[in-house]
Design an enzyme around this catalytic site. Sequence first.
Site, PDB file in Angstrom:
ATOM      1  N   SER A   1       9.036   3.049  -9.236  1.00  9.53           N
ATOM      2  CA  SER A   1       8.378   4.229  -9.810  1.00  9.53           C
ATOM      3  C   SER A   1       8.273   5.376  -8.808  1.00  9.53           C
ATOM      4  CB  SER A   1       6.971   3.844 -10.270  1.00  9.53           C
ATOM      5  OG  SER A   1       6.268   3.280  -9.181  1.00  9.53           O
ATOM      6  N   LYS A   2       8.423   5.057  -7.510  1.00  8.75           N
ATOM      7  CA  LYS A   2       8.230   6.071  -6.480  1.00  8.75           C
ATOM      8  C   LYS A   2       9.323   7.139  -6.472  1.00  8.75           C
ATOM      9  CE  LYS A   2       4.360   4.542  -4.986  1.00  8.75           C
ATOM     10  NZ  LYS A   2       3.128   5.339  -5.026  1.00  8.75           N
TER      11      LYS A   2
END
Length: 344
Positions: free
Chosen positions: A47-48
């Site tokens: 998700s980063k």
Amino acid sequence: MREDLHVYDNILQLIGKTPLVKLNKITENFKGEFLAKIESFNPGHSSKDRIALYIIEQAEKNGILKPGNTIVETTSGNTGFSIAMVSIIKGYKCILAVSSKSSKDKIDMLKTMGAKVFVCPANVPAEDPRSYYQVAKRIHEETEGSVYINQYFNELNIEAHFQSTGPEIWKQTEGKITHLVACSGTGGTISGTSRFLKQQNPEIEIIGIDAFGSVLKKYHETKEFDEKEIYPYRIEGLGKNLIPGATDFDSIDRFIKVSDEDAAHTARELANTEGMFLGYTSGAAMQGLKQLNAEGAFDENSKVVVIFPDHGSRYMSKIYSNDWMNDQGFFDFQNEDKTEDIKA
Ligand code: PMP
């Protein structure tokens, strides 16, 4: 770019738009419907990617970042990988201060992606000059024209998820989501996604996953920072020993805590029930879902989205190593390993 043909100008165009996949066997006896937002479908496998791209592009728009400049960050690995990936495509230098708790695989990956890495001791207070916060701050101050992403205290971390993760989930569930279950580290994912979802429907319940050894749950309940809550734990990327500025505690209805051992076993269970090979915090999120179900948090009408933050390949020397599991006292290697060696 021909998105209709899945042809892209560069890898960054694949960030976001991750799938929602129904959980089947692992939720067999649960009440409600359970959908996993699988963030390992991002090109950097977590998700980063979303926050790295968003924060860097905001800095470009504001004229802070110029070609050839340096980007500095503290990271348990994933954010570093994403920043390194974005830096390669956009032509920036990348310097990362990481915790010694991070796996060797993660650190090697960051180096492969062209980043300069400083490995800092995990169990020192945030104010200690050796902590990864202080090391990153010092490098930023000493490096002219550098940008410090500062994900734990950057409001843009929340905004990245408000702009992407939240709208995606709302659209993918056709506005029918009733609960969101998400890990809280910096708090960016849960806060940004929650802010968007609650704007659409304030009734949606937002549940954060915290670790034993972290202050988040207690702080949410009492608004007091209780040092007694802090002790070492094994899950990487979840929970915190400080109060992150990127967490909007008001956007979260409640926290629940999961143990290192349960989260590790549940990550393995996700692999061998759903075929989902995911990270340690995905196991933690799934474990949280189990605990919530057991306490009767859901009913037949629940449509629950759980966010799985990253991919299992980053944990081969940890939760997916039988030796590591055995060393932690999580299982008996002698009795539980099913491998058989055929003698040459
Ligand atoms: N899982 C993993 C593997 C992470 O690296 C992080 C980020 N620290 C999280 C979950 C938590 O996400 P957030 O920082 O947005 O709260």
